[in-house]
Design a protein around this motif. Structure first.
Motif, mmCIF file in Angstrom:
data_model
loop_
_atom_site.group_PDB
_atom_site.id
_atom_site.type_symbol
_atom_site.label_atom_id
_atom_site.label_comp_id
_atom_site.label_asym_id
_atom_site.label_seq_id
_atom_site.Cartn_x
_atom_site.Cartn_y
_atom_site.Cartn_z
ATOM 1 N N TRP A 35 20.662 56.635 27.310
ATOM 2 C CA TRP A 35 19.288 56.251 27.639
ATOM 3 C C TRP A 35 18.348 57.247 26.969
ATOM 4 C CZ3 TRP A 35 17.618 51.900 29.993
ATOM 5 C CH2 TRP A 35 18.532 51.173 30.755
ATOM 6 N N PHE A 36 17.316 56.720 26.354
ATOM 7 C CA PHE A 36 16.283 57.527 25.722
ATOM 8 C C PHE A 36 14.926 57.034 26.231
ATOM 9 C CE2 PHE A 36 18.561 59.863 22.381
ATOM 10 C CZ PHE A 36 19.795 59.235 22.439
ATOM 11 N N ARG A 37 13.925 57.860 26.083
ATOM 12 C CA ARG A 37 12.574 57.460 26.462
ATOM 13 C C ARG A 37 11.564 57.994 25.475
ATOM 14 N NH1 ARG A 37 11.909 61.152 31.983
ATOM 15 N NH2 ARG A 37 11.685 63.184 30.936
ATOM 16 N N GLN A 38 10.451 57.296 25.427
ATOM 17 C CA GLN A 38 9.367 57.744 24.555
ATOM 18 C C GLN A 38 8.052 57.529 25.266
ATOM 19 O OE1 GLN A 38 9.366 56.090 20.592
ATOM 20 N NE2 GLN A 38 8.107 57.779 19.841
ATOM 21 N N ALA A 39 7.356 58.616 25.478
ATOM 22 C CA ALA A 39 6.038 58.576 26.095
ATOM 23 C C ALA A 39 4.983 58.460 25.001
ATOM 24 C CB ALA A 39 5.819 59.838 26.916
ATOM 25 N N PRO A 40 3.802 57.954 25.343
ATOM 26 C CA PRO A 40 2.742 57.812 24.338
ATOM 27 C C PRO A 40 2.429 59.123 23.651
ATOM 28 C CG PRO A 40 2.165 56.636 26.327
ATOM 29 C CD PRO A 40 3.390 57.419 26.646
ATOM 30 N N GLY A 41 2.417 59.089 22.340
ATOM 31 C CA GLY A 41 2.079 60.276 21.578
ATOM 32 C C GLY A 41 3.165 61.319 21.483
ATOM 33 N N LYS A 42 4.334 60.991 22.010
ATOM 34 C CA LYS A 42 5.445 61.958 21.987
ATOM 35 C C LYS A 42 6.644 61.380 21.247
ATOM 36 C CE LYS A 42 4.230 64.388 26.254
ATOM 37 N NZ LYS A 42 4.735 64.917 27.547
ATOM 38 N N GLU A 43 7.539 62.285 20.841
ATOM 39 C CA GLU A 43 8.754 61.830 20.192
ATOM 40 C C GLU A 43 9.741 61.274 21.211
ATOM 41 O OE1 GLU A 43 8.766 64.883 16.361
ATOM 42 O OE2 GLU A 43 10.376 64.952 17.832
ATOM 43 N N ARG A 44 10.650 60.470 20.691
ATOM 44 C CA ARG A 44 11.722 59.931 21.536
ATOM 45 C C ARG A 44 12.557 61.083 22.097
ATOM 46 N NH1 ARG A 44 15.424 56.039 18.348
ATOM 47 N NH2 ARG A 44 16.132 58.012 17.459
ATOM 48 N N MET A 82 16.902 56.044 38.927
ATOM 49 C CA MET A 82 15.903 57.100 38.834
ATOM 50 C C MET A 82 15.264 57.302 40.198
ATOM 51 S SD MET A 82 14.151 56.134 35.173
ATOM 52 C CE MET A 82 13.384 54.647 35.800
ATOM 53 N N ASN A 83 15.462 58.470 40.742
ATOM 54 C CA ASN A 83 14.894 58.823 42.044
ATOM 55 C C ASN A 83 13.897 59.956 41.890
ATOM 56 O OD1 ASN A 83 16.671 56.953 43.263
ATOM 57 N ND2 ASN A 83 18.256 58.521 43.500
ATOM 58 N N SER A 84 13.079 60.147 42.888
ATOM 59 C CA SER A 84 12.085 61.231 42.892
ATOM 60 C C SER A 84 11.288 61.231 41.596
ATOM 61 C CB SER A 84 12.776 62.592 43.089
ATOM 62 O OG SER A 84 13.502 62.612 44.292
ATOM 63 N N LEU A 85 10.806 60.085 41.222
ATOM 64 C CA LEU A 85 10.105 59.948 39.952
ATOM 65 C C LEU A 85 8.813 60.750 39.940
ATOM 66 C CD1 LEU A 85 10.852 56.204 39.312
ATOM 67 C CD2 LEU A 85 11.310 58.049 37.692
ATOM 68 N N LYS A 86 8.494 61.246 38.752
ATOM 69 C CA LYS A 86 7.299 62.057 38.540
ATOM 70 C C LYS A 86 6.428 61.388 37.477
ATOM 71 C CE LYS A 86 10.048 66.247 39.306
ATOM 72 N NZ LYS A 86 10.467 67.559 38.713
ATOM 73 N N PRO A 87 5.147 61.675 37.494
ATOM 74 C CA PRO A 87 4.272 61.087 36.465
ATOM 75 C C PRO A 87 4.764 61.382 35.042
ATOM 76 C CG PRO A 87 2.957 62.001 38.210
ATOM 77 C CD PRO A 87 4.374 62.390 38.505
ATOM 78 N N GLU A 88 5.373 62.537 34.843
ATOM 79 C CA GLU A 88 5.857 62.872 33.502
ATOM 80 C C GLU A 88 7.088 62.060 33.087
ATOM 81 O OE1 GLU A 88 5.212 64.978 36.024
ATOM 82 O OE2 GLU A 88 6.704 66.612 36.116
ATOM 83 N N ASP A 89 7.626 61.263 33.986
ATOM 84 C CA ASP A 89 8.709 60.354 33.618
ATOM 85 C C ASP A 89 8.185 59.062 33.004
ATOM 86 O OD1 ASP A 89 10.361 61.313 36.656
ATOM 87 O OD2 ASP A 89 10.837 62.011 34.620
ATOM 88 N N THR A 90 6.882 58.899 33.006
ATOM 89 C CA THR A 90 6.281 57.696 32.428
ATOM 90 C C THR A 90 6.614 57.588 30.957
ATOM 91 O OG1 THR A 90 4.462 57.635 34.020
ATOM 92 C CG2 THR A 90 4.115 56.542 31.893
ATOM 93 N N ALA A 91 7.205 56.464 30.562
ATOM 94 C CA ALA A 91 7.626 56.264 29.176
ATOM 95 C C ALA A 91 8.226 54.866 29.041
ATOM 96 C CB ALA A 91 8.661 57.304 28.769
ATOM 97 N N ILE A 92 8.491 54.510 27.809
ATOM 98 C CA ILE A 92 9.315 53.342 27.538
ATOM 99 C C ILE A 92 10.755 53.832 27.447
ATOM 100 C CG2 ILE A 92 9.881 51.524 25.888
ATOM 101 C CD1 ILE A 92 6.942 51.540 25.059
ATOM 102 N N TYR A 93 11.616 53.211 28.228
ATOM 103 C CA TYR A 93 13.017 53.608 28.288
ATOM 104 C C TYR A 93 13.874 52.596 27.514
ATOM 105 C CZ TYR A 93 12.062 57.159 31.800
ATOM 106 O OH TYR A 93 11.596 58.285 32.452
ATOM 107 N N CYS A 94 14.735 53.124 26.665
ATOM 108 C CA CYS A 94 15.619 52.292 25.850
ATOM 109 C C CYS A 94 17.059 52.716 26.058
ATOM 110 C CB CYS A 94 15.286 52.440 24.375
ATOM 111 S SG CYS A 94 13.673 51.863 23.894
ATOM 112 N N CYS A 95 17.946 51.753 25.915
ATOM 113 C CA CYS A 95 19.365 52.063 25.955
ATOM 114 C C CYS A 95 19.948 51.936 24.560
ATOM 115 C CB CYS A 95 20.113 51.167 26.935
ATOM 116 S SG CYS A 95 19.907 49.404 26.665
ATOM 117 N N ALA A 96 20.996 52.686 24.328
ATOM 118 C CA ALA A 96 21.646 52.703 23.023
ATOM 119 C C ALA A 96 23.150 52.817 23.194
ATOM 120 C CB ALA A 96 21.124 53.862 22.193
#
Length: 126
Positions: A35-44, A82-96
């Motif tokens: 699992w990978f994620r990418q937040a706006p303006g940030k790298e994967r 995903m438990n105890s989620l935080k605002p910094e977990d906001t992103a698009i999540y992809c599986c590979a």
């Protein structure tokens, strides 16, 4: 192998979501899944990975103890709880998926995965 992630949504901080990644293809059970994620303006960013058997997992330090990866090879599906989620977990999540050596450098680097699914948006409000 074709992958499709689902289960994202909007949740308040401290809440939980479970993402699913459904795969097609007879060789799904032989692949490492990540699992990978990418937040706006940030790298994967690598989030976590699981071996083909489900026997071993590896996580990004900031999600350890909060996120859990599991897989059901009979259903060709991998999950990210995903438990105890935080605002910094906001992103698009992809599986590979990929055939790669189970080592920290290999499984945390997206270019080592052969197949990617479309992502699912996770938004955590404060």
């Amino acid at each position: 192998v074709q992958l499709q992630a689902s289960g994202g949504g909007l949740v308040q901080a401290g809440g939980s979501l479970r993402l699913s990644c459904a795969a097609s293809g007879r060789t799904f059970s032989s692949y490492t899944l990540g699992w990978f994620r990418q937040a706006p303006g940030k790298e994967r960013e690598f989030v976590g990975s699981v071996t083909w058997s489900g026997g071993s997992t590896y996580y990004l330090d900031s999600v350890k103890g909060r996120f859990t990866i599991s897989r059901d090879n009979a259903k060709n599906t991998v999950y990210l709880q995903m438990n105890s989620l935080k605002p910094e977990d906001t992103a698009i999540y992809c599986c590979a998926a990929g055939s790669l050596l189970w080592s920290g450098v290999m499984i945390t680097t997206g270019s080592h995965y052969n197949y990617w699914g479309q992502g699912t948006q996770v938004t955590v409000s404060s």
